[in-house]
Design an enzyme around this catalytic site. Sequence first.
Site, mmCIF file in Angstrom:
data_model
loop_
_atom_site.group_PDB
_atom_site.id
_atom_site.type_symbol
_atom_site.label_atom_id
_atom_site.label_comp_id
_atom_site.label_asym_id
_atom_site.label_seq_id
_atom_site.Cartn_x
_atom_site.Cartn_y
_atom_site.Cartn_z
ATOM 1 N N ASP A 31 95.637 59.671 189.160
ATOM 2 C CA ASP A 31 95.400 58.801 190.259
ATOM 3 C C ASP A 31 94.236 58.786 191.008
ATOM 4 O O ASP A 31 93.896 59.612 191.650
ATOM 5 C CB ASP A 31 96.704 58.860 191.219
ATOM 6 C CG ASP A 31 97.031 57.793 192.145
ATOM 7 O OD1 ASP A 31 96.440 56.784 192.266
ATOM 8 O OD2 ASP A 31 97.971 57.962 192.916
ATOM 9 N N ASP A 32 93.634 57.567 190.899
ATOM 10 C CA ASP A 32 92.104 57.683 191.876
ATOM 11 C C ASP A 32 91.084 58.477 191.348
ATOM 12 O O ASP A 32 90.112 58.920 192.089
ATOM 13 C CB ASP A 32 92.446 57.862 193.252
ATOM 14 C CG ASP A 32 93.092 56.862 193.947
ATOM 15 O OD1 ASP A 32 93.699 55.888 193.261
ATOM 16 O OD2 ASP A 32 93.143 56.760 195.274
ATOM 17 N N CYS A 69 96.494 50.969 192.653
ATOM 18 C CA CYS A 69 97.580 51.541 191.937
ATOM 19 C C CYS A 69 98.633 50.440 191.156
ATOM 20 O O CYS A 69 98.673 50.679 190.152
ATOM 21 C CB CYS A 69 98.208 52.536 192.834
ATOM 22 S SG CYS A 69 97.217 53.577 193.585
ATOM 23 N N ARG A 73 99.177 50.132 186.912
ATOM 24 C CA ARG A 73 100.308 50.773 186.257
ATOM 25 C C ARG A 73 101.239 49.449 185.681
ATOM 26 O O ARG A 73 101.652 49.751 184.503
ATOM 27 C CB ARG A 73 101.124 51.633 187.377
ATOM 28 C CG ARG A 73 100.549 52.739 187.818
ATOM 29 C CD ARG A 73 100.990 53.423 189.016
ATOM 30 N NE ARG A 73 99.952 54.026 189.778
ATOM 31 C CZ ARG A 73 99.748 55.530 189.487
ATOM 32 N NH1 ARG A 73 100.591 55.977 188.594
ATOM 33 N NH2 ARG A 73 98.893 56.011 189.758
ATOM 34 N N LYS A 123 104.061 59.855 189.283
ATOM 35 C CA LYS A 123 104.173 58.692 190.176
ATOM 36 C C LYS A 123 104.597 57.549 189.316
ATOM 37 O O LYS A 123 103.468 56.856 188.633
ATOM 38 C CB LYS A 123 102.810 58.625 190.986
ATOM 39 C CG LYS A 123 102.568 57.396 191.841
ATOM 40 C CD LYS A 123 101.284 57.339 192.447
ATOM 41 C CE LYS A 123 100.755 55.971 193.018
ATOM 42 N NZ LYS A 123 99.502 55.776 193.220
ATOM 43 N N HIS A 125 105.486 53.949 191.053
ATOM 44 C CA HIS A 125 104.647 52.918 191.930
ATOM 45 C C HIS A 125 104.746 51.449 191.474
ATOM 46 O O HIS A 125 103.596 50.708 191.597
ATOM 47 C CB HIS A 125 103.260 53.395 192.077
ATOM 48 C CG HIS A 125 102.933 52.902 193.387
ATOM 49 N ND1 HIS A 125 101.641 53.339 193.974
ATOM 50 C CD2 HIS A 125 103.442 52.287 194.578
ATOM 51 C CE1 HIS A 125 101.183 52.764 194.995
ATOM 52 N NE2 HIS A 125 102.335 52.097 195.321
ATOM 53 N N SER A 148 102.942 56.465 195.914
ATOM 54 C CA SER A 148 101.880 57.345 196.495
ATOM 55 C C SER A 148 102.035 58.493 197.324
ATOM 56 O O SER A 148 103.308 58.317 198.311
ATOM 57 C CB SER A 148 100.545 56.588 197.019
ATOM 58 O OG SER A 148 100.205 55.824 196.083
ATOM 59 N N HIS A 244 95.148 61.463 194.431
ATOM 60 C CA HIS A 244 95.264 60.380 195.496
ATOM 61 C C HIS A 244 95.189 61.348 196.863
ATOM 62 O O HIS A 244 95.671 62.400 196.974
ATOM 63 C CB HIS A 244 96.504 59.749 195.113
ATOM 64 C CG HIS A 244 96.770 58.497 196.013
ATOM 65 N ND1 HIS A 244 96.867 58.717 197.470
ATOM 66 C CD2 HIS A 244 96.614 57.188 195.598
ATOM 67 C CE1 HIS A 244 97.007 57.207 197.942
ATOM 68 N NE2 HIS A 244 96.718 56.667 196.862
ATOM 69 N N ASP A 296 93.966 55.352 186.920
ATOM 70 C CA ASP A 296 94.694 54.015 187.216
ATOM 71 C C ASP A 296 93.531 52.880 188.005
ATOM 72 O O ASP A 296 93.954 51.923 187.912
ATOM 73 C CB ASP A 296 95.891 54.412 188.239
ATOM 74 C CG ASP A 296 95.691 54.703 189.614
ATOM 75 O OD1 ASP A 296 94.621 55.413 189.819
ATOM 76 O OD2 ASP A 296 96.686 54.767 190.446
ATOM 77 N N ASN A 297 92.603 53.645 188.616
ATOM 78 C CA ASN A 297 91.388 52.665 189.022
ATOM 79 C C ASN A 297 90.238 53.878 189.351
ATOM 80 O O ASN A 297 90.297 54.909 189.126
ATOM 81 C CB ASN A 297 91.963 52.031 190.419
ATOM 82 C CG ASN A 297 92.861 52.921 191.282
ATOM 83 O OD1 ASN A 297 93.998 52.577 191.742
ATOM 84 N ND2 ASN A 297 91.893 53.965 191.882
ATOM 85 N N LYS A 314 86.987 52.380 194.782
ATOM 86 C CA LYS A 314 88.468 51.938 194.511
ATOM 87 C C LYS A 314 88.801 50.605 195.295
ATOM 88 O O LYS A 314 88.255 50.659 196.563
ATOM 89 C CB LYS A 314 89.554 53.066 194.829
ATOM 90 C CG LYS A 314 91.183 52.618 195.024
ATOM 91 C CD LYS A 314 91.885 53.741 195.549
ATOM 92 C CE LYS A 314 93.082 53.402 195.846
ATOM 93 N NZ LYS A 314 94.137 54.333 196.354
#
Length: 488
Positions: A31-32, A69, A73, A123, A125, A148, A244, A296-297, A314
């Site tokens: 994540d991130d 996010c 996904r 996660k 989401h 998150s 994250h 994810d990004n 992001k």
Amino acid sequence: MHLRSLLFHALLSPLVAFAADQPNLILINIDDLGYADIGPFGSTNATPNLDRMAKEGMKLTSHYAAPVCSPSRASMLTGCYPKRVLPIPHVLFPSSSVGLNPEEETIAEVLKAAGYKTACVGKWHVGDQPEFMPTAQGFDSYYGLPYSNDMGPADEGAKSNPGEDRKAATKRKLPANNTGIDETGIKGYAQPPLPLVENGNVIERVKAEEQHTITSRYTDKVCDIIRANKEGPFFIYMPHTAVHFPLYPGKEFMGKSPNGLLGDWAQEVDSSVGKILDLLRELKLDGQTLVVFTSDNGGALNHGSNNQPLRGSKGQTYEGGIRVCTLAWWPGHVPAGASTGEITAHMDWLPTFASLAGAKLPVRKLDGKDLTPLLQAKSGATGHDVFYYYRGFKMEAIRSGDLKLHLDKGDLYNLKSDIAESTNLAEDQPDEVKRLRALAEVMKDDLGLDGAEAPGVRPLGRVAHPEPLIHTDGTVRAGYNGVAKTLP
């Protein structure tokens, strides 16, 4: 042996032989994580396990996610552009009345139909109501946070890093669109306690101390699933909570990195990957298992990520917001030390995994492409000719080959010679600007150029009366009671 038995075994044997060819599949989604937050993509932070993974596998250097996010996904799970399957302006929040439509056929459902055991650890989401959760979307089991780790109460550590004053976090000014509730859920400081979910039960209220342990618990759970299903085939989707904001590395990793808390957590992620790959080697499953590592990004620069040499952060459609560090590892199948700059994306994993598993693709329209020839470095293998950069409802940019056009500004960049998007070529190449604008118009009658509605956009899943999985008083939602009806 009786004739009936001989006939039975003759009919069965091709299926058994085919099943033996089905690889195990593990998709690790951080994540991130910034493009250069790990060693294989330029970080000076120590990530020895990911370095080894890259040396033994392939780097995908032009791999695209979405800017944030939830859309990212949804794309990964369905094999489609995010707007096609999750048309929302930003991300989902707790107690959202909308989510990924149960009518969509997820990667887990595709693989489950082909005989795979399926598990999601981490996660989620794409909707926190029961109808949208992993065990309703093709996964045999689920363990993790439904959204998150910043989507919880400030006084329980969800709005601040370890060591920061939690009361000060409540005084931070939020944007006007980040308060109250709408169909995408509860925002800001009204958010309910963070729930840790196992299958259909809320098993824990996650506060600051529990956040420190989440990565190690995800890792242990994945290793347990691998051991229990070592005969295969299995599919494990591991969308990490790390890295994250708020940044909660395991306490044994804190202060170990030159890159602050985010670097500490990246080192714990590296350790997690190492444990999983080591277990696969120990069980002699390495030659039977494709492991994909991605984000994810792009990284959040304001929280310490590094996207160099990419421009942006992001939430943006500059390369730094949407191009993600990605590795593929499968000894004996993915060539060691390989790298590809072909255009690939999260929407490609469903068709790729389906191809490897011998599974049937969904009958609905997909946007992804089977990357198997590319991963195996077959001669002539290619990625996408064109990629459309959507942010929420709007197409903000388009890439064709090495050229990328930002549609509103009209800026044109050659990503091969100028990966940092620093030199605008629009005045020098007006014909290319015209060509790319024409390619963008191709999507007008499919996903549209702006706005929520377009012919190819499929409906969101909806529930009438959403409610939090844990209410503010600690009461667990009915049907999610787990081991207790009220969590302290």
